[in-house]
Design an enzyme around this catalytic site. Structure first.
Site, PDB file in Angstrom:
ATOM      1  N   SER A  98     -37.211 -34.648 -24.935  1.00 27.69           N
ATOM      2  CA  SER A  98     -35.719 -34.826 -24.870  1.00 27.69           C
ATOM      3  C   SER A  98     -35.386 -35.424 -23.490  1.00 27.69           C
ATOM      4  CB  SER A  98     -35.125 -33.599 -25.143  1.00 27.69           C
ATOM      5  OG  SER A  98     -35.108 -33.183 -26.382  1.00 27.69           O
ATOM      6  N   TYR A 101     -28.570 -37.927 -27.521  1.00 23.87           N
ATOM      7  CA  TYR A 101     -28.001 -37.075 -28.296  1.00 23.87           C
ATOM      8  C   TYR A 101     -26.493 -37.002 -27.963  1.00 23.87           C
ATOM      9  CZ  TYR A 101     -32.763 -35.250 -28.229  1.00 23.87           C
ATOM     10  OH  TYR A 101     -33.963 -34.985 -28.357  1.00 23.87           O
ATOM     11  N   ARG A 122     -43.461 -38.394 -34.034  1.00 21.28           N
ATOM     12  CA  ARG A 122     -42.981 -39.814 -33.546  1.00 21.28           C
ATOM     13  C   ARG A 122     -43.705 -40.038 -32.286  1.00 21.28           C
ATOM     14  NH1 ARG A 122     -38.192 -38.480 -30.990  1.00 21.28           N
ATOM     15  NH2 ARG A 122     -39.016 -39.177 -28.916  1.00 21.28           N
ATOM     16  N   GLU A 161     -45.401 -41.263 -24.978  1.00 19.73           N
ATOM     17  CA  GLU A 161     -45.619 -39.910 -25.412  1.00 19.73           C
ATOM     18  C   GLU A 161     -45.574 -39.897 -27.061  1.00 19.73           C
ATOM     19  OE1 GLU A 161     -41.914 -37.205 -25.568  1.00 19.73           O
ATOM     20  OE2 GLU A 161     -41.872 -38.754 -23.672  1.00 19.73           O
TER      21      GLU A 161
END
Length: 312
Positions: free
Chosen positions: A156, A222, A261, A276
């Site tokens: 995140s 977000y 993902r 990543e």
């Protein structure tokens, strides 16, 4: 690109009693809780018997009581995405969505992910491993331009900094060390930022993002309404298909399966540099996998059904 397979289960009752695991105590807790509300609603709308559990202890108590048949794992970060919960559920004989123990542990560790990709000839940005102690100035001097400083075991974009001069480097390393003993200092790559969702062995349409922020940070992911998502991504079909297959190979190289993902930068020569892989991606209203699935005609409810099928 391969087509998604037909559903393996037609009746909600065949899933049995589903535990949706969210929350936990990692720095990604709020992202998990937000996505969990959407997933729980999507499962319930389809008649699936779902109960939400905040953290592993509550889940384990329900398993011990015999009230759980399978687990939809949406607990991000350490504890949920690093192989710990996968190993515990494997020992308990309870099926769980997504990637298994080894793949979860490997993808959660950005350093070891990069080592595997390097060994297999999969391009990843050059980097320096910064452990405890002073910053290795000689190693950093080999890099040019923008650097990214990251904790090795978190997602995140939490604890990630974009560094443009030497004065910013020490505070960036200090921030990353709040979340991980091992810090990665990575060469910035100039190019477009792309994301490839993976669902049941198929790479979803690529998403390209643009953000007015310095990089695709937590706010851009977000909270901001200024981030722009492009899907279709604008690439020629043959180029997109090539990059989808490269992304799928990068994901599988780390033991990824089920759904996930892969993130990469596409440079001006059309070369992908993988950053990543995520085995429990976000499922909030800003999240990428639901957006990519929608391009294939897979709405949110169908997507959560298909993710739950990965526990079979």
């Amino acid at each position: 690109m391969s087509a998604l397979a037909p559903h393996r289960i037609d009746s909600a009752a065949d899933f049995g009693r589903v535990a949706l695991l969210v929350g936990g105590d990692s720095a990604e807790r709020e992202v998990s809780l937000n996505g969990g509300r959407a997933v729980a609603a999507g499962l319930a709308r389809q008649g699936i018997d779902v109960t939400t559990f905040d953290g592993a202890p509550a889940l384990f108590a329900a398993i011990a009581a015999g009230t759980v048949d399978r687990v939809f794992n949406l607990m991000h970060g350490p504890g949920g995405e690093d192989g710990a919960i996968q190993g515990a559920l494997q020992l308990m004989g309870v099926p769980v969505t997504g990637t298994g123990v080894l793949g979860s542990a490997l993808t959660m560790d950005k350093l070891r992910s990069k080592w595997v990709w390097q060994r297999l000839g999969i391009d990843t940005a050059p980097f320096h491993v910064q452990g405890p102690g002073d910053i290795d100035a000689d190693a950093i001097a080999a890099f040019d331009g923008v650097l990214f400083v990251k904790p090795a075991g978190l997602g995140s974009s939490i604890g990630v900094s974009r560094v443009t001069n030497t004065q910013e480097l020490a505070p960036a390393v200090e921030l990353a060390r709040r979340y991980s003993d091992t810090v990665i200092i990575e060469q910035g790559i100039t190019g477009g930022e792309y994301f490839a969702g993976v669902l049941d062995g198929v790479a979803l349409p690529l998403i390209r993002i643009e953000t007015p922020n310095a990089f695709y940070d937590y706010d851009a992911k977000y909270e901001s309404d200024q981030t722009r998502y492009f899907c279709p991504c604008g690439l020629a079909p043959d180029d997109e298909a090539r990059l989808q297959q490269a992304s799928l190979a990068a994901y599988r190289a780390l033991g990824g399966e089920g759904w996930g993902r892969v993130d990469f930068i596409l440079d001006d020569d059309g070369r992908p540099w993988f950053l990543e892989a995520n085995t429990v991606p976000g499922m909030t209203d800003h999240s990428l996998v639901p957006q990519a699935a929608a391009v294939l005609g897979i709405d949110f409810d169908d997507l959560v059904w298909r993710i739950l099928e990965t526990s079979l």
